[in-house]
Design a protein around this motif. Structure first.
Motif, PDB file in Angstrom:
ATOM      1  N   UNK A  95      13.335  -4.623 -12.849  1.00  0.00           N
ATOM      2  CA  UNK A  95      14.351  -3.638 -13.203  1.00  0.00           C
ATOM      3  C   UNK A  95      13.773  -2.241 -12.980  1.00  0.00           C
ATOM      4  N   UNK A 124      21.771  -4.078 -14.500  1.00  0.00           N
ATOM      5  CA  UNK A 124      20.514  -4.435 -13.884  1.00  0.00           C
ATOM      6  C   UNK A 124      20.709  -4.657 -12.396  1.00  0.00           C
ATOM      7  N   UNK A 141       9.657  10.921  -5.969  1.00  0.00           N
ATOM      8  CA  UNK A 141       9.217  11.334  -7.296  1.00  0.00           C
ATOM      9  C   UNK A 141       8.987  10.106  -8.196  1.00  0.00           C
ATOM     10  N   UNK A 142       9.227  10.256  -9.481  1.00  0.00           N
ATOM     11  CA  UNK A 142       8.864   9.208 -10.433  1.00  0.00           C
ATOM     12  C   UNK A 142       9.937   8.122 -10.540  1.00  0.00           C
ATOM     13  N   UNK A 143       9.479   6.950 -10.918  1.00  0.00           N
ATOM     14  CA  UNK A 143      10.367   5.843 -11.277  1.00  0.00           C
ATOM     15  C   UNK A 143       9.628   4.997 -12.312  1.00  0.00           C
ATOM     16  N   UNK A 144      10.343   4.071 -12.880  1.00  0.00           N
ATOM     17  CA  UNK A 144       9.740   3.185 -13.875  1.00  0.00           C
ATOM     18  C   UNK A 144      10.665   2.035 -14.134  1.00  0.00           C
ATOM     19  N   UNK A 168      12.252 -11.112 -12.241  1.00  0.00           N
ATOM     20  CA  UNK A 168      13.337 -10.150 -12.422  1.00  0.00           C
ATOM     21  C   UNK A 168      12.742  -8.746 -12.563  1.00  0.00           C
ATOM     22  N   UNK A 196      10.831  -2.304 -15.792  1.00  0.00           N
ATOM     23  CA  UNK A 196      10.106  -3.469 -16.291  1.00  0.00           C
ATOM     24  C   UNK A 196      10.251  -4.628 -15.314  1.00  0.00           C
ATOM     25  N   UNK A 203      14.545   1.974 -13.207  1.00  0.00           N
ATOM     26  CA  UNK A 203      15.420   3.004 -13.782  1.00  0.00           C
ATOM     27  C   UNK A 203      16.097   3.800 -12.680  1.00  0.00           C
ATOM     28  N   UNK A 204      15.323   4.254 -11.724  1.00  0.00           N
ATOM     29  CA  UNK A 204      15.856   5.147 -10.702  1.00  0.00           C
ATOM     30  C   UNK A 204      16.304   4.402  -9.438  1.00  0.00           C
ATOM     31  N   UNK A 227       5.708  -3.381 -18.203  1.00  0.00           N
ATOM     32  CA  UNK A 227       6.320  -2.060 -18.077  1.00  0.00           C
ATOM     33  C   UNK A 227       5.530  -1.321 -17.012  1.00  0.00           C
TER      34      UNK A 227
END
Lengths: 322, 256
Positions: free
Chosen positions: A275, A1, A242-245, A273, A247, A277-278, A233
């Motif tokens: 988090x 993380x 571009x994309x990210x995602x 907190x 929580x 992904x990318x 989320x």
């Protein structure tokens, strides 16, 4: 993380910074001109108080091959001075305790003499209601090393649907090696809508915008509010990365029963907190104008705007102390 | 052999004070390795760690010098609504650092389970889910996912029915599971198991399951309303054990 720490990046940004010493004063004056005439001071519905608080920034990342983790721990002392009728002056600084993010692999300035104290923000804000429209105007120094003026609008059309917008004109400031400012010329703003399902305390949020680092994009987020915490989320897109995602988690910090005095010393209201992904650090970002701004409480005070999560039982039961 | 006997005795002794409802190494509810249609309570959140015997791991991705190794994972899971569970899991991987093998890398993945049909008096609960959805999400949100692995990815549909036997609860689970990677296909197909929750200590649960390749026995328990532990023996000889902290974010209290 990974919880990003961008303080050390101020040094890098400073190279792009020109010096305009009068700019912050102009920003403050412009902000006051913007918010002062809108309402005269009424009865002290939102009473005067001075809060001193501190939270903890805790980050760890796992991107170095020969280290288990890089740790980042810092204190976040700040203050909020409510001087009635939803006026507020707020400030915050960061005090580094452990900063392994600042290592030679990722920062060419590793060996420089570092200051463990970092100025984060200092601004004045005013919340007000204009019919159905709620507004919050801020001026001063914001997070993300921005200074300038900012306006947030919130329009609840029904008990479950609302429109929101944020826009600000800011410049960059740096405190590394003395104060430096870039011209206050950058506009960043978002506009979108919120749906709140009160039965399940679920909030759906979608915004599009021109973000702080000149990227265009959008973000959608589903937030579930619990008794003292919120979990979301999210997914976003922008034309640069571009994309990210990921929580986000927000936890209201105890004690939940508090006495309200003129001067209050307390822990930070929430622990946050995020988090990703990318791990896109420089896109889909906006500054904060309040040191305790978070997705659970939104932009406005609970006693002014009763919509969304503000219709839930409050996290903090505050009793006035005579 | 002596070691196996010791493990078995430890497991039998553990049954008395122990048990829950988790496929705990992922943080998602289930049996041990086999998914079920049971769900955590709405608002439940878990943060935990699980020791994984090498026999629980895929044959590829967790090898060093061509030999599989034991490892551990840790996770954060949440049940935002009674019909959906989400989990984020990191499984440590070994690599050579300064000539020494160390747990320096990790596999990150996420799991999701959705229960479209709640258990009724005459019908079982039905759930569908996916472990290691990370690559699926990554392929949706980015085109640069060449390095994304699928070590644990599988899809499943599960049905679970509970029976009250004089206060004791017997659970029966049947599931169909499909692993997307060939090296995991030994766990494909029909899998299932039974659970037994004794009336005198309903916080505990004994589990027997068929993973598609081997049998597995285990026990788990929710202690002090917040501490969840699980211990199991894969193929009657390979131990796995986990510990998690569980709390309900809605402020509700459940015995199990």
């Amino acid at each position: 993380m990974y919880i990003c720490n961008r303080n050390y990046n101020m040094t890098l940004m400073q190279k792009r910074t020109t010096r305009h010493k009068t700019a912050p004063l102009l920003a403050l004056m412009l902000g006051l001109v913007l918010v002062c005439p809108t309402q005269r001071m009424k009865a002290q519905e939102h009473k005067m108080s001075f809060d001193i608080f501190s939270g903890l920034n805790f980050g760890f990342r796992d991107i170095s091959y020969d280290r288990q983790y890089d740790l980042y721990i810092a204190l976040t002392p700040g203050f909020k001075w409510h001087f009635g009728d939803h006026w507020q002056v707020a400030g915050q600084m960061i005090v580094d305790i452990v900063d392994q993010f600042d290592n030679p692999y990722y920062n060419p300035y590793y060996n420089r003499q570092r200051n463990i104290f970092h100025f984060r923000m200092l601004d004045i804000s005013k919340e007000l209601r204009l019919g159905m429209l709620y507004a919050k105007a801020s001026a001063g120094f914001f997070t993300e090393s921005r200074y300038g003026v900012d306006l947030k609008l919130f329009l609840p059309l029904t008990s479950w649907f609302a429109l929101e917008a944020q826009g600000g004109l800011t410049g960059l400031f740096s405190t590394s090696g003395g104060w430096g400012f870039s011209p206050m010329q950058r506009f960043a703003g978002t506009i979108g809508g919120d749906i709140y399902l009160s039965r399940s305390n679920t909030q759906l949020r979608g915004v599009i915008g021109s973000y702080l680092y000149r990227d265009l994009g959008f973000e959608v987020e589903a937030i579930r509010h619990f008794r003292h915490s919120s979990v979301s989320l999210y997914a976003n897109w922008n034309n640069k990365d571009d994309f990210d995602g990921g929580f986000r988690v927000v936890v209201a910090l105890p004690p939940y029963h508090r006495k309200q005095r003129m001067v209050n010393v307390r822990p930070a209201a929430t622990f946050n907190m995020p988090y990703s992904i990318m791990m896109h650090e420089w896109t889909n970002r906006m500054y904060h104008t309040d040191p305790e701004e978070n997705m659970r409480d939104g932009w406005f005070s609970r006693d002014l705007l009763e919509w969304g999560s503000h219709t839930m039982q409050p996290d903090f039961i505050i009793t006035p102390k005579e | 052999m002596k070691r196996h006997i010791i493990y078995s005795i430890a497991l039998m002794l553990g049954i008395l004070p122990l048990t829950g409802r988790a496929q705990q190494y992922t943080g998602i509810s289930g049996l041990i390795h086999v998914p079920s249609a049971e769900m955590h309570h709405e608002g439940d959140a878990n943060i935990g760690i699980h020791y994984l015997n090498k026999e629980m791991l895929p044959d590829i991705g967790f090898t060093y010098n061509n030999e599989k190794y034991n490892t551990y994972d840790y996770y954060l899971s949440i049940t935002p609504y009674s019909w959906i569970e989400l989990s984020y899991i990191c499984t440590k991987r070994m690599d050579l650092v300064n000539g020494e093998p160390k747990y320096r890398r990790k596999d990150r993945n996420a799991s999701i389970k959705i229960r479209p049909l709640k258990e009724g008096k005459y019908w079982p609960a039905v759930a569908i889910g996916c472990n290691d959805v990370g690559s699926s999400v990554a392929s949706l949100i980015t085109s640069s996912n060449n390095n994304v692995q699928l070590y644990f990815q599988n899809y499943y549909a599960a049905a679970t029915k509970h029976f009250d036997l004089g206060g004791n609860i017997l659970g029966v689970t049947l599931a169909y599971r499909y692993y997307t990677r060939d090296y995991n296909d030994k766990w494909n197909g029909l899998v299932g198991g039974i659970t037994f929750r004794p009336s005198f200590f309903p916080q505990a649960r004994a589990i027997a399951e068929w993973t598609g390749n081997e049998f597995q026995l285990g026990i788990d328990a929710l202690l002090f309303q917040h501490v969840f532990i699980q211990a199991s023996l894969k193929d009657f000889k390979y131990p796995n054990v986990g510990l998690s902290f569980q709390m309900n974010l809605l402020g509700k209290r459940y015995k199990y």
